[in-house]
Write an enzyme that holds these catalytic residues in place. Structure first.
Site, PDB file in Angstrom:
ATOM      1  N   LYS A 166       2.558  11.964   2.508  1.00 48.36           N
ATOM      2  CA  LYS A 166       3.872  11.729   1.907  1.00 48.36           C
ATOM      3  C   LYS A 166       4.937  12.500   2.689  1.00 48.36           C
ATOM      4  O   LYS A 166       4.798  13.719   2.920  1.00 48.36           O
ATOM      5  CB  LYS A 166       3.866  12.193   0.449  1.00 48.36           C
ATOM      6  CG  LYS A 166       2.974  11.340  -0.437  1.00 48.36           C
ATOM      7  CD  LYS A 166       3.540   9.943  -0.607  1.00 48.36           C
ATOM      8  CE  LYS A 166       2.621   9.085  -1.456  1.00 48.36           C
ATOM      9  NZ  LYS A 166       3.150   7.728  -1.635  1.00 48.36           N
ATOM     10  N   ASP A 194       4.284   7.931   4.541  1.00 46.10           N
ATOM     11  CA  ASP A 194       4.950   7.162   3.480  1.00 46.10           C
ATOM     12  C   ASP A 194       6.147   7.961   2.973  1.00 46.10           C
ATOM     13  O   ASP A 194       5.987   9.027   2.384  1.00 46.10           O
ATOM     14  CB  ASP A 194       3.941   6.936   2.344  1.00 46.10           C
ATOM     15  CG  ASP A 194       4.507   6.086   1.211  1.00 46.10           C
ATOM     16  OD1 ASP A 194       5.687   5.703   1.277  1.00 46.10           O
ATOM     17  OD2 ASP A 194       3.744   5.820   0.258  1.00 46.10           O
ATOM     18  N   GLU A 220       5.661   3.927   6.101  1.00 38.19           N
ATOM     19  CA  GLU A 220       5.803   3.135   4.869  1.00 38.19           C
ATOM     20  C   GLU A 220       7.111   3.477   4.155  1.00 38.19           C
ATOM     21  O   GLU A 220       7.477   4.646   4.051  1.00 38.19           O
ATOM     22  CB  GLU A 220       4.593   3.461   3.975  1.00 38.19           C
ATOM     23  CG  GLU A 220       4.499   2.684   2.683  1.00 38.19           C
ATOM     24  CD  GLU A 220       3.108   2.863   2.046  1.00 38.19           C
ATOM     25  OE1 GLU A 220       2.091   2.920   2.778  1.00 38.19           O
ATOM     26  OE2 GLU A 220       3.032   2.956   0.805  1.00 38.19           O
ATOM     27  N   GLU A 246       5.798  -2.445  -1.967  1.00 43.56           N
ATOM     28  CA  GLU A 246       5.270  -2.118  -3.295  1.00 43.56           C
ATOM     29  C   GLU A 246       6.345  -2.256  -4.376  1.00 43.56           C
ATOM     30  O   GLU A 246       6.024  -2.284  -5.555  1.00 43.56           O
ATOM     31  CB  GLU A 246       4.640  -0.717  -3.301  1.00 43.56           C
ATOM     32  CG  GLU A 246       5.634   0.406  -3.156  1.00 43.56           C
ATOM     33  CD  GLU A 246       4.956   1.772  -3.097  1.00 43.56           C
ATOM     34  OE1 GLU A 246       4.408   2.096  -2.033  1.00 43.56           O
ATOM     35  OE2 GLU A 246       4.975   2.499  -4.097  1.00 43.56           O
ATOM     36  N   ASP A 269       1.781  -4.997  -4.522  1.00 44.30           N
ATOM     37  CA  ASP A 269       0.832  -4.436  -5.487  1.00 44.30           C
ATOM     38  C   ASP A 269       0.357  -5.582  -6.383  1.00 44.30           C
ATOM     39  O   ASP A 269       1.187  -6.228  -7.036  1.00 44.30           O
ATOM     40  CB  ASP A 269       1.492  -3.331  -6.321  1.00 44.30           C
ATOM     41  CG  ASP A 269       0.459  -2.578  -7.149  1.00 44.30           C
ATOM     42  OD1 ASP A 269      -0.309  -3.240  -7.895  1.00 44.30           O
ATOM     43  OD2 ASP A 269       0.393  -1.349  -7.054  1.00 44.30           O
ATOM     44  N   HIS A 296      -0.824  -2.533  -1.799  1.00 44.65           N
ATOM     45  CA  HIS A 296      -0.574  -1.256  -2.451  1.00 44.65           C
ATOM     46  C   HIS A 296      -1.483  -1.177  -3.677  1.00 44.65           C
ATOM     47  O   HIS A 296      -1.603  -2.145  -4.429  1.00 44.65           O
ATOM     48  CB  HIS A 296       0.889  -1.178  -2.887  1.00 44.65           C
ATOM     49  CG  HIS A 296       1.234   0.044  -3.674  1.00 44.65           C
ATOM     50  ND1 HIS A 296       1.318   0.047  -5.059  1.00 44.65           N
ATOM     51  CD2 HIS A 296       1.488   1.309  -3.278  1.00 44.65           C
ATOM     52  CE1 HIS A 296       1.641   1.267  -5.468  1.00 44.65           C
ATOM     53  NE2 HIS A 296       1.743   2.055  -4.420  1.00 44.65           N
ATOM     54  N   GLU A 329      -6.161   0.819  -0.088  1.00 43.52           N
ATOM     55  CA  GLU A 329      -5.512   2.090  -0.428  1.00 43.52           C
ATOM     56  C   GLU A 329      -6.295   2.722  -1.562  1.00 43.52           C
ATOM     57  O   GLU A 329      -6.390   2.158  -2.658  1.00 43.52           O
ATOM     58  CB  GLU A 329      -4.061   1.855  -0.857  1.00 43.52           C
ATOM     59  CG  GLU A 329      -3.413   3.143  -1.329  1.00 43.52           C
ATOM     60  CD  GLU A 329      -1.898   3.065  -1.456  1.00 43.52           C
ATOM     61  OE1 GLU A 329      -1.360   1.968  -1.627  1.00 43.52           O
ATOM     62  OE2 GLU A 329      -1.265   4.144  -1.377  1.00 43.52           O
TER      63      GLU A 329
HETATM   64 CA    CA Z   1       3.671   3.926  -1.078  1.00 43.17          CA
END
Ligand code: CA
Length: 376
Positions: A166, A194, A220, A246, A269, A296, A329
């Protein structure tokens, strides 16, 4: 086969160590599960990704449409629900609600025909999927340069061949962490980053340029999902592939992304973008545009199994002897009921997850596990 009941289950659990991403934090995990019952006694389960209570309220508002409908008519039901909310609900929570309903109906269909969903969808094209570890969030305490490197090394020790970090906090700090993680895991582990749309175009480009030599597999959500022109600016400026999606919905939303080539990899997603019916359509559209599809996934074992059913039928892109395979994921952040909703957890072995082969989603629901976390 007629739908005779639709029930929502809102689940919540506090976290022992809250975690943060670029714009928000999690002190609890929460989800909404959808249970649909038919007159033959077959019950199907689905899950929605997003704020659980308002989505549960939308699902309950669909009940008059669903009760008495043919449970096998997944296309008809999807279109009917979408038509009802099209004018005010082309994106966001109404589509999340439809997603959970659609997944539950596919679970019913599979149980009715005694076949896994992926078989009814024309697969499998693959029976197992390589997973990458999602985690590496920021904590309230500690030095991220230390605990994130330690966390990444833990995933590699578990057998994962890919990890996602992240970012989206501050460029200099993010670069230092990405460099430290790459150095620690070595060149053979896939490293993704991401930003959860935590940058603007200027900082996304700056960030990307500063880590271009770290072999980042994808960057991402560099910028907010509404700004597709921003995506294209970042994409044109960087060598790193861009991903996102997502926070995007349905074939109509992804048509825009694909036709404008705003992303290199789309990540719908399954529990939010429209369910199994819709995500298969989006996947076929992605192939037609030559753009990769890597879903996602952030839910419980129910959402995870739905994602696995879709992963089993994602078209090869491009075709060839060694086609690029999609990745799963696999969220490794704390989730007290991720596996508690299932009688048998859906786990990885050395970073590989098998596609469930039982009827429907291929899972058995643990009602006691659900009851333990149910709040509404
Ligand atoms: Ca993400």
């Amino acid at each position: 086969m007629m739908i005779v009941d639709v029930t929502t289950h809102v689940l919540e659990a506090p976290l022992t160590i809250p975690f943060r991403w670029s714009f928000n934090r999690a002190d609890i995990r929460q989800t909404v599960l959808v249970e649909i019952t038919t007159d033959t006694g077959i019950t199907g389960w689905g899950e929605c990704f997003g704020p659980s209570r308002p989505i549960a309220a939308i699902i309950r508002s669909f009940k008059p449409i669903l009760l008495g409908a043919d449970a096998l008519a997944t296309e008809l039901i999807w279109q009917t629900l979408y038509d009802r909310c099209r004018d005010q609900g082309q994106k966001g929570m109404p589509i999340c609600a439809i997603s959970g309903i659609d997944i539950a109906l596919w679970d019913i269909k599979g149980k009715h025909f005694n076949a896994p969903v992926h078989q009814l969808m024309g697969g499998p094209l693959r029976t197992e999927v390589e997973a990458y570890a999602t985690g590496m969030y920021r904590r309230d305490d500690g030095n991220p340069l230390e605990y994130l490197v330690e966390e990444a090394l833990g995933y590699v020790a578990e057998g994962f061949r890919g990890v996602k970090l992240k970012i989206g906090f501050d460029v200099e700090g993010d670069v230092a962490i990405a460099s430290a993680v790459r150095k620690a895991v070595g060149p053979d582990v896939k490293l993704m980053m991401d930003a959860n749309h935590g940058y603007d175009v200027i900082d996304a480009i700056r960030m990307g340029r500063m880590v271009e030599d770290l072999d980042i597999r994808w960057f991402e959500e560099p910028v907010v999902p509404e700004d597709l022109a921003g995506y294209r600016e970042v994409k044109a400026a960087l060598k790193i592939p861009l991903s996102g999606g997502e926070c995007d919905y349905t074939r109509y939303g992804f048509r825009e992304i694909l036709a404008t080539r705003s992303m290199d990899i789309v990540q719908p997603d399954t529990c939010a973008a429209g369910g199994l019916s819709e995500c298969k359509k989006i996947a076929d559209m992605a192939v037609a545009h030559g753009i990769r599809y890597i879903p996602h996934v952030w839910g419980t074992g129910i959402g995870l199994s739905a994602s696995m059913q879709l992963l089993a039928v994602l078209p090869h892109n491009p075709p060839g002897w060694n086609p690029t395979e999609p990745l799963l994921e696999f969220d490794r952040s704390e989730h007290p009921f991720r596996q508690a909703v299932l009688k048998q957890p859906l786990e990885h072995v050395k970073g590989i997850v098998q596609v469930p082969t039982g009827p429907g989603l291929g899972i058995e629901i643990d009602r006691e596990g659900i009851r333990r976390f149910e709040v509404d």
